[in-house]
Design an enzyme around this catalytic site. Structure first.
Site, PDB file in Angstrom:
ATOM      1  N   ASP A 251       0.907  -1.127   0.138  1.00 54.96           N
ATOM      2  CA  ASP A 251      -0.015   0.065  -0.051  1.00 54.96           C
ATOM      3  C   ASP A 251       0.944   1.175   0.149  1.00 54.96           C
ATOM      4  O   ASP A 251       1.799   1.289   0.418  1.00 54.96           O
ATOM      5  CB  ASP A 251      -0.961  -0.089   0.988  1.00 54.96           C
ATOM      6  CG  ASP A 251      -0.466  -0.145   2.482  1.00 54.96           C
ATOM      7  OD1 ASP A 251       0.599   0.502   2.743  1.00 54.96           O
ATOM      8  OD2 ASP A 251      -1.377  -0.625   3.271  1.00 54.96           O
TER       9      ASP A 251
ATOM     10  N   ASP B 229      -5.015   2.788  -3.362  1.00 52.94           N
ATOM     11  CA  ASP B 229      -3.654   2.955  -2.896  1.00 52.94           C
ATOM     12  C   ASP B 229      -3.218   1.429  -2.374  1.00 52.94           C
ATOM     13  O   ASP B 229      -2.193   1.279  -1.693  1.00 52.94           O
ATOM     14  CB  ASP B 229      -3.521   3.755  -1.769  1.00 52.94           C
ATOM     15  CG  ASP B 229      -4.247   3.526  -0.564  1.00 52.94           C
ATOM     16  OD1 ASP B 229      -5.184   2.753  -0.682  1.00 52.94           O
ATOM     17  OD2 ASP B 229      -3.869   3.975   0.463  1.00 52.94           O
ATOM     18  N   GLU B 230      -4.109   0.350  -2.721  1.00 52.82           N
ATOM     19  CA  GLU B 230      -3.644  -0.932  -2.035  1.00 52.82           C
ATOM     20  C   GLU B 230      -3.925  -2.236  -3.002  1.00 52.82           C
ATOM     21  O   GLU B 230      -4.883  -2.230  -3.727  1.00 52.82           O
ATOM     22  CB  GLU B 230      -4.722  -0.965  -0.705  1.00 52.82           C
ATOM     23  CG  GLU B 230      -4.157  -1.761   0.261  1.00 52.82           C
ATOM     24  CD  GLU B 230      -5.178  -1.874   1.415  1.00 52.82           C
ATOM     25  OE1 GLU B 230      -5.712  -0.711   1.841  1.00 52.82           O
ATOM     26  OE2 GLU B 230      -5.501  -3.029   2.075  1.00 52.82           O
TER      27      GLU B 230
END
Length: 607
Positions: free
Chosen positions: A111, A201-202
């Site tokens: 992440d 974001d992951e």
DNA sequence: GCGGATCAC
DNA sequence: TATGGTGATCCGC
């Protein structure tokens, strides 16, 4: 920072849990300030007296009572239990579970560090070293400097300002983050085309294949991936490497590789707080208070066994052993189960104005459903009183619902008997979905469908969720959010908990695959309702035609029967051998005491 | 099938 | 001045 001389809030047992609750759900998540107690006190202080505070107080009281009852049951059960015998049973289960351990896969969870904040820093270097947050009413994220003051994502802006008066608030710029997210995702995807995207974001990868093909060690591979992101975007990535998803996700900052040795895994789990387990939130953490870390699970095995209904023995035993799913498969569109829209506003008690809000939400939802090709049979109204109490009311149909008026009228019908009301939120959700795109494409690879790429682009516009960040409302994005499924598909390692594969990917990655690929082989498609050939290149026309067909009652019925088989190709049963999320189970007699309707005396908000 | 609750992101 | 939005799952009825 914080005023050390401030008088402490009286800490009766009741307020202790309330103060913690007010601090928000992400308090135990990321590494935060040292003196969280003092910060929590300040948060409670500035919240005190507000409706929000009163609601949290009410919920905390209910939860405390509920937990007390479960603990009384525990005492009863323990009284007449043969502990030795139960422990022997438990030990046998541990042996069986141990046999499921699979150390062959290399799973990586990556992440982006403080994603929004770091993207802002790229454009505004003068923010470097300063405490700032992203978002206005509610913070989406906080810079590392701000986090030192206890400022967190999800925190109300005015509370954050109280904790850190010099806090800078940056407006949210979705487009900026979206562009950056796409760049990062493109890099990630090179390492596993089947990766699971969880928010902007992951990502969860399986790099087993990549490492084999490139004759590369896992650390080297992940190092390269992180370096590539750093070079191409100037953003930093944290990564966890382990042999299953749960272990990979529980990582410190930087890069962490957990050994695939059984002993190393059990040692790692020993100190892991149960709050870190997927599915254990603030409530279940309290329920399992006496357990603490995953290492404590074994000694409590008899109680857990006896209280399986509340605690979930298989789930906890697996956690103790560090056993979890290692299946990495992207999200499939057909797994979607609902689509909805909701909006928060300043409290309104005027019926007509409330209905106006309902209509706005209906329009949003219709657009979202049309653009993404969904119809549904059940409409659920959700409303939140100005006291923050939430209620839902639902109605099912024997025809497919697609149109704004259907949803608006249903919402109105469900809402009418509840008046008078003073609301701060209203929402609509449609379930029992029919995938119109799938129907329109039966037998044809969806990716190859011309006209659907524009939808792919929309879905790609903004990945769902936020990592540990929080989204501010933005109706422009409502059409592009995609759900995260919670079921796993035939994992080689049994996943008894739906939760443990919560991180999953989105359809847009699949759709993206075929971008710019093969020319349309087919110029027309059969309408899923009337089977007439429609110009397949004109997606709007296709959808309009489908809408037209669906608007005829008689045909709707026909569709209901015929297309439900086709429309949900996910009719695949998710071999639910186990009972799933036992931790969320609640005491039945607690529920009986719950109010089923909003309290009329508290609803009418006379001014 | 409905409503409440919990959780993740 | 103002505490979010989307989606999933489970339970008990």
């Amino acid at each position: 920072m914080v005023d050390a001389n401030a008088k402490p809030l009286e800490q009766s047992q009741d307020t202790a849990s309330l103060v913690k609750r007010l601090a928000g759900p992400s308090v135990t998540k990321a590494g935060l300030a040292k003196d969280q107690t003092e910060i929590n006190r300040i948060i409670a202080e500035v919240s005190k007296g507000s409706k929000f505070y009163e609601n949290e107080k009410r919920k905390d009281k209910e939860l405390t009572e509920r937990i007390a009852k479960i603990l009384r049951i525990k005492d009863e059960v323990l009284k007449e239990a043969d502990i030795r015998r139960v422990e022997a049973d438990a030990d046998r289960l541990f042996v069986d579970l141990e046999a499921e351990r699979d150390l062959t896969q290399i799973i990586v969870h990556v992440d982006m560090d403080a994603f929004y904040a770091n993207v802002e820093l790229l454009r505004s270097p003068e923010l470097e070293g300063k405490p700032f947050g992203v978002g206005k009413g509610v913070l989406s994220t906080a810079s590392y400097e701000a986090r030192k003051y206890g400022v967190r994502s999800g925190m109300a802006g005015f509370v954050a300002k109280k904790l850190c008066p010099e806090l800078i608030l940056m407006p949210i710029d979705f487009q900026k983050y979206s562009e950056m997210s796409k760049k990062v995702m493109a890099i990630f995807k090179q390492y596993d085309p089947n990766m699971i995207v969880a928010g902007c974001d992951e990502v969860m990868h399986s790099i087993t294949k990549y490492c084999n093909e490139h004759n590369m060690a896992p650390d080297e591979c992940v190092q390269r991936m992180r370096e590539q992101v750093k070079v191409e975007t100037r953003l930093t990535v944290s990564a966890g490497i382990a042999h299953n998803k749960m272990l990979a996700k529980n990582k410190p900052n930087g890069q962490f590789h957990l050994s695939s040795e059984r002993e190393a895994v059990v040692a790692f789990m020993r100190d892991l707080p149960i709050r870190k387990l997927p599915g254990v939130g603030r409530v279940n953490e309290r329920l399992l208070e006496s357990i603490g870390s995953c290492g404590d699970i074994y000694e409590h095995r008899a109680v857990i066994w006896l209280m399986d209904h509340y605690f979930g023995k298989t789930f906890l035993f697996k956690a103790h052993l560090g056993i979890a799913s290692n299946v990495v498969q992207p999200y499939q569109r057909e797994e979607r189960k609902s689509i909805g829209a909701e909006r928060t506003f300043n409290p309104i008690d005027d019926q007509n104005k409330i209905l106006e809000k309902l209509e706005e939400v209906s329009i949003e939802l219709e657009n979202d459903m049309r653009e993404n090709g969904w119809a549904g049979k059940t409409v659920t109204l959700k409303y939140k009183l100005d006291t923050y109490q939430v209620f839902t009311r639902a109605k099912s149909f024997n025809r497919w619902i697609t149109r704004k008026d259907d949803m608006f009228n249903t919402g109105k019908e469900l809402l009418k008997p509840e008046f008078p009301l003073c609301l701060r939120l209203i929402g609509l959700r449609v379930t029992k979905l029919n995938d119109l795109h799938a129907s329109a494409n039966q037998g044809i690879k969806r990716d190859a469908m011309p006209g659907f790429h524009e939808h792919a682009a929309e879905m790609d516009e903004w990945p769902p969720g936020e990592g540990d960040e929080y989204l501010e409302g933005d109706e422009e994005n409502s059409a592009s959010r995609v759900p995260k499924p919670t079921s796993s598909r035939n994992p080689p390692i049994i996943s008894t908990r739906p939760m443990d594969s919560r991180i999953d990917a989105e359809a847009h990655m699949r759709l993206q695959d075929s971008e710019d690929e093969d020319e349309p082989a087919l110029r027309t498609q059969p309408c899923p309702v009337c089977a007439r050939e429609i110009d397949a290149a004109d997606n709007l026309a296709l959808n309009a035609h489908i809408d037209f067909c669906l608007s005829k009652d008689a045909i709707k019925q026909a569709t209901a029967a015929s297309s439900s088989d086709v429309a949900t190709p996910s009719n695949k049963k998710k071999g639910k051998g186990n009972k799933g999320n036992a931790l969320t189970r609640t005491l039945s007699d607690w529920k009986k005491k719950e109010e089923k309707r909003p309290d009329r005396t508290r609803r009418g908000k006379k001014k």
